[in-house]
Motif scaffolding. Structure first.
Motif, mmCIF file in Angstrom:
data_model
loop_
_atom_site.group_PDB
_atom_site.id
_atom_site.type_symbol
_atom_site.label_atom_id
_atom_site.label_comp_id
_atom_site.label_asym_id
_atom_site.label_seq_id
_atom_site.Cartn_x
_atom_site.Cartn_y
_atom_site.Cartn_z
ATOM 1 N N ALA A 108 -6.288 17.900 1.641
ATOM 2 C CA ALA A 108 -6.587 16.490 1.436
ATOM 3 C C ALA A 108 -5.861 15.882 0.230
ATOM 4 N N PRO A 109 -5.759 16.575 -0.928
ATOM 5 C CA PRO A 109 -5.041 15.966 -2.057
ATOM 6 C C PRO A 109 -3.595 15.616 -1.735
ATOM 7 N N SER A 110 -2.911 16.461 -0.939
ATOM 8 C CA SER A 110 -1.522 16.163 -0.565
ATOM 9 C C SER A 110 -1.460 14.935 0.337
ATOM 10 N N VAL A 111 -2.427 14.818 1.242
ATOM 11 C CA VAL A 111 -2.495 13.641 2.109
ATOM 12 C C VAL A 111 -2.681 12.380 1.272
ATOM 13 N N LEU A 112 -3.622 12.434 0.318
ATOM 14 C CA LEU A 112 -3.917 11.254 -0.492
ATOM 15 C C LEU A 112 -2.737 10.873 -1.388
ATOM 16 N N ALA A 113 -2.032 11.870 -1.903
ATOM 17 C CA ALA A 113 -0.873 11.574 -2.759
ATOM 18 C C ALA A 113 0.219 10.869 -1.961
ATOM 19 N N ALA A 114 0.473 11.348 -0.744
ATOM 20 C CA ALA A 114 1.510 10.728 0.085
ATOM 21 C C ALA A 114 1.086 9.326 0.538
ATOM 22 N N PHE A 115 -0.201 9.162 0.856
ATOM 23 C CA PHE A 115 -0.700 7.837 1.244
ATOM 24 C C PHE A 115 -0.582 6.867 0.075
ATOM 25 N N ALA A 116 -0.871 7.350 -1.128
ATOM 26 C CA ALA A 116 -0.779 6.499 -2.317
ATOM 27 C C ALA A 116 0.655 6.038 -2.568
ATOM 28 N N ASP A 117 1.626 6.872 -2.211
ATOM 29 C CA ASP A 117 3.027 6.467 -2.363
ATOM 30 C C ASP A 117 3.347 5.274 -1.466
ATOM 31 N N GLU A 118 2.749 5.255 -0.264
ATOM 32 C CA GLU A 118 2.995 4.156 0.671
ATOM 33 C C GLU A 118 2.119 2.942 0.377
ATOM 34 N N HIS A 119 0.925 3.197 -0.149
ATOM 35 C CA HIS A 119 -0.037 2.110 -0.379
ATOM 36 C C HIS A 119 -0.625 2.265 -1.788
ATOM 37 N N PRO A 120 0.160 1.995 -2.809
ATOM 38 C CA PRO A 120 -0.286 2.254 -4.186
ATOM 39 C C PRO A 120 -1.480 1.415 -4.639
ATOM 40 N N ASP A 121 -1.773 0.320 -3.946
ATOM 41 C CA ASP A 121 -2.871 -0.547 -4.380
ATOM 42 C C ASP A 121 -4.171 -0.295 -3.626
ATOM 43 N N VAL A 122 -4.198 0.758 -2.813
ATOM 44 C CA VAL A 122 -5.427 1.125 -2.099
ATOM 45 C C VAL A 122 -6.104 2.272 -2.852
ATOM 46 N N ASP A 123 -7.341 2.058 -3.248
ATOM 47 C CA ASP A 123 -8.110 3.088 -3.942
ATOM 48 C C ASP A 123 -8.892 3.923 -2.921
ATOM 49 N N VAL A 124 -8.836 5.235 -3.073
ATOM 50 C CA VAL A 124 -9.559 6.132 -2.181
ATOM 51 C C VAL A 124 -10.583 6.921 -2.992
#
Length: 306
Positions: A108-124
């Motif tokens: 999950a951390p790798s998924v969230l890091a990659a998602f954050a690269d695409e959507h830096p303004d979305v907080d998870v």
């Protein structure tokens, strides 16, 4: 019209989650007397007690369950409204409450890091728990999206597969079966099996796998409640275990565990992304869902070929 406040409703939610006034107070950033006052005022307004109070904590009474259900619906509606307003403003930010079963915490951390690269303004906001806890979080509207091995059947949900989830049997490298091939299930007899707790998805798979050889789950079974403890126990020589291949990549690379070539394994399961069907996904949630379907599988550890 009943006169109540969001602070009162959130106090009920927090007490239900933590079981105590003090735990609720820490979560909400209030004092315990302030939480007590909120509940007292709400009970006076409704004319009914909301909790059974005991030395073991506070548990919802029937009236409290009604209030909690309403609070969850209101909280979800406000969350959805906020995201929709932001979308109307042209903003690309948002918030996602993500729950993952404990096995998924390895990727999950790798998924969230990659998602954050695409959507830096979305907080998870990430919650990790066993299957029962994540089911409860979905049921209570406490999370928006869940990653799990099997969607719940008693809730209205939408679910999509984003990758394979193999289960394998592992041992120490010096185990008597480590160098053998095409191991039949009955050749495992006499080995202590180490398993997750009842109710976990992995435990259910083990019970199905050993249905023809029930002796494998006799009184020598060692039941543990975490993948980390299971791995340590296998490495210590306490037995063999059926475990998610996605939890053992490091131990395989270091030569501390090996995958046994048991007939019928790997057991092929799947990873699902799940949300409730009775709520409208926010733009941020839709973006995360689409991201998982598009890229999620590449973050799953690859099972080495024997």
């Amino acid at each position: 019209m009943i006169n109540l406040t969001l602070r009162q409703l959130r106090s009920v939610q927090a007490i239900h989650r933590h079981g105590t006034i003090s735990g609720a107070a820490r979560t909400l950033g209030l004092t315990s007397p302030a939480i007590t006052l909120q509940i007292k005022q709400l009970e006076e307004t409704l004319g009914l007690a909301l909790f059974d109070r005991s030395s073991g904590g506070m548990r919802l009474k029937e009236a409290g369950a009604c209030v909690l259900a309403a609070a969850n619906v209101i909280d979800t509606a406000l969350h959805d409204m906020e995201a929709e307003i932001e979308a109307l403003k042209g903003l690309r930010r948002g918030r996602i409450r993500l729950g993952v079963v404990s096995t998924a915490k390895y990727f999950a951390p790798s998924v969230l890091a990659a998602f954050a690269d695409e959507h830096p303004d979305v907080d998870v906001e990430l919650t990790v728990g066993n299957k029962s806890r994540i089911f409860d979080e979905l049921r209570d509207y406490s999370i928006d999206i869940a990653l799990m091995g099997q969607p719940p059947r008693d809730l209205p949900v939408r679910a999509s597969v984003f990758g394979e989830h193999p289960l394998v049997i592992v041992s120490r490298p010096d185990h008597r079966l480590a160098s053998q091939h095409k191991i039949a299930r009955n050749e495992l007899l006499g080995e202590r099996m180490i398993a997750r707790e009842r109710g976990s998805g992995t435990r259910r798979s083990l019970e199905v796998f050993t249905r023809d050889v029930p002796e494998l789950l006799d009184d020598r079974l060692l039941e543990l409640d975490s993948n980390e403890t299971i791995k340590q126990s296998v490495m210590a020589g306490l037995g063999i275990a059926l475990i998610s291949a996605h939890t053992i990549a490091t131990e395989l690379d270091l030569g501390r565990l090996v995958v046994l070539d048991v007939v019928g394994t790997p057991i092929r399961r799947q990873w699902f992304v799940v949300t409730r069907a009775d709520r409208t996904p926010t733009p941020a949630e839709t973006a995360f869902w689409q991201f998982l379907l598009r890229r999620g599988e590449r973050f799953l550890p690859v099972l080495p070929k024997s």
